[in-house]
Scaffold this active site. Sequence first.
Site, PDB file in Angstrom:
ATOM      1  N   LYS A 196       0.788  -1.271   0.024  1.00 26.47           N
ATOM      2  CA  LYS A 196      -0.076  -0.031   0.031  1.00 26.47           C
ATOM      3  C   LYS A 196       0.798   1.140   0.071  1.00 26.47           C
ATOM      4  CE  LYS A 196      -1.708   2.941   2.825  1.00 26.47           C
ATOM      5  NZ  LYS A 196      -1.936   3.882   2.074  1.00 26.47           N
ATOM      6  N   CYS A 327      13.322  11.769   6.697  1.00 31.72           N
ATOM      7  CA  CYS A 327      13.423  11.416   8.473  1.00 31.72           C
ATOM      8  C   CYS A 327      14.635  11.728   8.784  1.00 31.72           C
ATOM      9  CB  CYS A 327      12.693  10.067   8.451  1.00 31.72           C
ATOM     10  SG  CYS A 327      13.737   8.699   7.752  1.00 31.72           S
TER      11      CYS A 327
HETATM   12  P1  NAD Z   1       2.072   8.904   7.473  1.00 33.71           P
HETATM   13  O1  NAD Z   1       2.276   8.330   8.813  1.00 33.71           O
HETATM   14  O2  NAD Z   1       1.075  10.203   7.430  1.00 33.71           O
HETATM   15  O3  NAD Z   1       1.696   7.815   6.429  1.00 33.71           O
HETATM   16  C1  NAD Z   1       2.348   6.605   6.053  1.00 33.71           C
HETATM   17  C2  NAD Z   1       1.589   5.665   5.761  1.00 33.71           C
HETATM   18  O4  NAD Z   1       0.524   5.310   6.918  1.00 33.71           O
HETATM   19  C3  NAD Z   1       0.510   6.059   4.406  1.00 33.71           C
HETATM   20  O5  NAD Z   1       0.378   4.993   3.661  1.00 33.71           O
HETATM   21  C4  NAD Z   1      -0.922   6.351   5.050  1.00 33.71           C
HETATM   22  O6  NAD Z   1      -1.824   6.080   4.288  1.00 33.71           O
HETATM   23  C5  NAD Z   1      -0.964   5.586   6.410  1.00 33.71           C
HETATM   24  N1  NAD Z   1      -1.331   6.358   7.545  1.00 33.71           N
HETATM   25  C6  NAD Z   1      -1.434   7.784   7.651  1.00 33.71           C
HETATM   26  N2  NAD Z   1      -1.830   8.125   8.880  1.00 33.71           N
HETATM   27  C7  NAD Z   1      -2.246   6.999   9.435  1.00 33.71           C
HETATM   28  C8  NAD Z   1      -2.966   6.605  10.845  1.00 33.71           C
HETATM   29  N3  NAD Z   1      -3.101   7.711  11.781  1.00 33.71           N
HETATM   30  N4  NAD Z   1      -2.961   5.474  11.177  1.00 33.71           N
HETATM   31  C9  NAD Z   1      -2.675   4.325  10.253  1.00 33.71           C
HETATM   32  N5  NAD Z   1      -2.300   4.705   8.915  1.00 33.71           N
HETATM   33  C10 NAD Z   1      -1.828   5.679   8.570  1.00 33.71           C
HETATM   34  O7  NAD Z   1       3.697   9.627   7.146  1.00 33.71           O
HETATM   35  P2  NAD Z   1       3.976  10.460   5.827  1.00 33.71           P
HETATM   36  O8  NAD Z   1       3.367  11.853   5.971  1.00 33.71           O
HETATM   37  O9  NAD Z   1       3.331   9.791   4.568  1.00 33.71           O
HETATM   38  O10 NAD Z   1       5.381  10.561   5.810  1.00 33.71           O
HETATM   39  C11 NAD Z   1       6.192  11.291   6.465  1.00 33.71           C
HETATM   40  C12 NAD Z   1       6.491  10.798   7.831  1.00 33.71           C
HETATM   41  O11 NAD Z   1       7.219   9.841   7.858  1.00 33.71           O
HETATM   42  C13 NAD Z   1       7.571  11.784   8.586  1.00 33.71           C
HETATM   43  O12 NAD Z   1       7.204  11.759   9.804  1.00 33.71           O
HETATM   44  C14 NAD Z   1       8.964  11.053   8.607  1.00 33.71           C
HETATM   45  O13 NAD Z   1       9.768  11.437   9.564  1.00 33.71           O
HETATM   46  C15 NAD Z   1       8.547   9.693   8.481  1.00 33.71           C
HETATM   47  N6  NAD Z   1       9.484   8.866   7.894  1.00 33.71           N
HETATM   48  C16 NAD Z   1      10.250   8.038   8.713  1.00 33.71           C
HETATM   49  C17 NAD Z   1      11.294   6.974   8.301  1.00 33.71           C
HETATM   50  C18 NAD Z   1      11.940   6.286   8.859  1.00 33.71           C
HETATM   51  O14 NAD Z   1      12.655   5.404   8.498  1.00 33.71           O
HETATM   52  N7  NAD Z   1      12.064   6.514  10.359  1.00 33.71           N
HETATM   53  C19 NAD Z   1      11.527   7.020   6.829  1.00 33.71           C
HETATM   54  C20 NAD Z   1      10.773   8.050   5.909  1.00 33.71           C
HETATM   55  C21 NAD Z   1       9.677   8.813   6.576  1.00 33.71           C
END
Ligand code: NAD
Length: 542
Positions: A196, A327
């Site tokens: 997804k 991140c």
């Molecule tokens: P996000 O958590 O909003 O979305 C990630 C995925 O989770 C998406 O597919 C989304 O549909 C789903 N999702 C969103 N909110 C959700 C919820 N409350 N419950 C369940 N599923 C949910 O993240 P984003 O905005 O797409 O990405 C940015 C974030 O990701 C930043 O905080 C960044 O630091 C983090 N990130 C972390 C890493 C790491 O390896 N630690 C790497 C890349 C990005």
Amino acid sequence: LMRSLVKKRVPLQMGRLCYSSSSVPTTKLFIDGKFVESKSSQWLDIHNPATNEVIGRVPKATHEEMLAAVDSCSRAYHAWSETSILARQQIFLRYQQLIKDNIKELAKLITLEQGKTLADAEGDVFRGLQVVEHTCSITSLMLGETLPSITKDMDTYTYRLPIGVCAGIAPFNFPAMIPLWMFPMGMVCGNTYLMKPSERVPGCAMMLAKLLQDAGAPDGTLNIIHGQHDAVNFICDHPAIKAISFVGSNQAGEYIYERGSKNGKRVQSNMVGPEHEVNEFTENQTAYERVNLEGAKNHGVVMPDANKENTLNQLVGAAFGAAGQRCMALSTAILIGEARNWLPELVERAKGLRVNAGDQPGADVGPLISPQAKERVNSLIQSGVDEGAKVLLDGRNVKVKGYENGNFVGPTIISNVTPNMKCYTEEIFGPVLVVLEADSLDDAIKIVNKNPYGNGTAIFTTNGAAARKYTHEVDVGQVGVNVPIPVPLPMFSFTGSRASFRGDTNFYGKQGIQFYTQIKTVTSQWKAEDATLKSPAVTMPT
Ligand code: NAD
């Protein structure tokens, strides 16, 4: 399979994969080897962050479609897990070549949907490609262990075996790299995979799926669904799914880790922020509202003996590259001693970066993902001002000619920041560098270790003893010494720690193989005829 060794180039328009020929382009689902139009009545718009124009729509897959996708994975599993490891290896060898051949097209899709500059988008693909290249060593990576003669005539050996259907849930900020951390690792081990992608940037994942099909992956080995919370809950709950890989925000990651684990699945969750209450996200919360309530703070500690020229360039590149939406962005600097006097030069270098649409020549800093993200970043900058910090470079009113509606924020540097300020405690996830000061390395280490985030950090110094002290004492999972964004190559693993990770085996590398496999241990005894047991052995063997 050999036929697809021929180099293939997939056109950017991706007519049959991503967009339909109607005036409202739609993203397809990938089910059982076919790119199919969803029957969903619920669709989300995809925007170009440089203009905010709607460039496509993505469905929230229906329950039936999600079931069809996971059933396809289940049906394909037996044959795929029994496919010889050499045949699986060959598919990924072809896949890495196809990704290389199409890197520019993949990058264009990333820039269109995500906003980052084309050069950076190529880097996004490249870092994912390296994981695919690593999967090609699967014949060594999946070796088991043997120990002969553990007792008379008895040998023990282990096999590494796949675990079944696995699933990946990806964020918006690396549309290629992060999906490529997931399904290639899972599939090469013999699992089938339900992916997804982020609903905000689905195009690149669709093209990656097409290339994998071209490389020879059989129908059903990879399926792709789209959506938000229903899709996430479906993945957490469906009994056929044995493991979930998640990367994204803390709120989503904690939730998925808890719900998936409760259902008996393996979960690896790469996040950014500290522990907090797990909330189920509600239908009417927008993705942007949900994001980054807290998040990563990667500290760059600058010693006065550091190579000034290098350090300033590295700080600027790592804080503002990808508009800070990494991140591992180095979003916090701690200047020690004399290094405090380097601020004016840091500002000058940051001023030199060109803010523009990602596909424009010479662009260094592209737009943020959404108007809401821009608003949030601007308000965090303002919170710094309100709490007494000093904005040395303010990117809030940046104007980009021809892209007046884009979500641009220019490089911003905030000094005189203290650890209690909101601009320090929250992940800004924008082109903003907050600067703290410390009297000594010990003080800097205290600041970093007090912070609950453990994703990445770096020290800049020419003193080996200081570097060793820092790497040894700092409680962060990925440490750079004169390396601002120390994301490990795929022969290692991505080892964010403390509140930035849930699970016990990390992404890619040896740990990734461990995550996607289970061990079978065989103990066998082959006795010579004259050593045959004369009576039943009823006690534990000693
Ligand atoms: P996000 O958590 O909003 O979305 C990630 C995925 O989770 C998406 O597919 C989304 O549909 C789903 N999702 C969103 N909110 C959700 C919820 N409350 N419950 C369940 N599923 C949910 O993240 P984003 O905005 O797409 O990405 C940015 C974030 O990701 C930043 O905080 C960044 O630091 C983090 N990130 C972390 C890493 C790491 O390896 N630690 C790497 C890349 C990005």
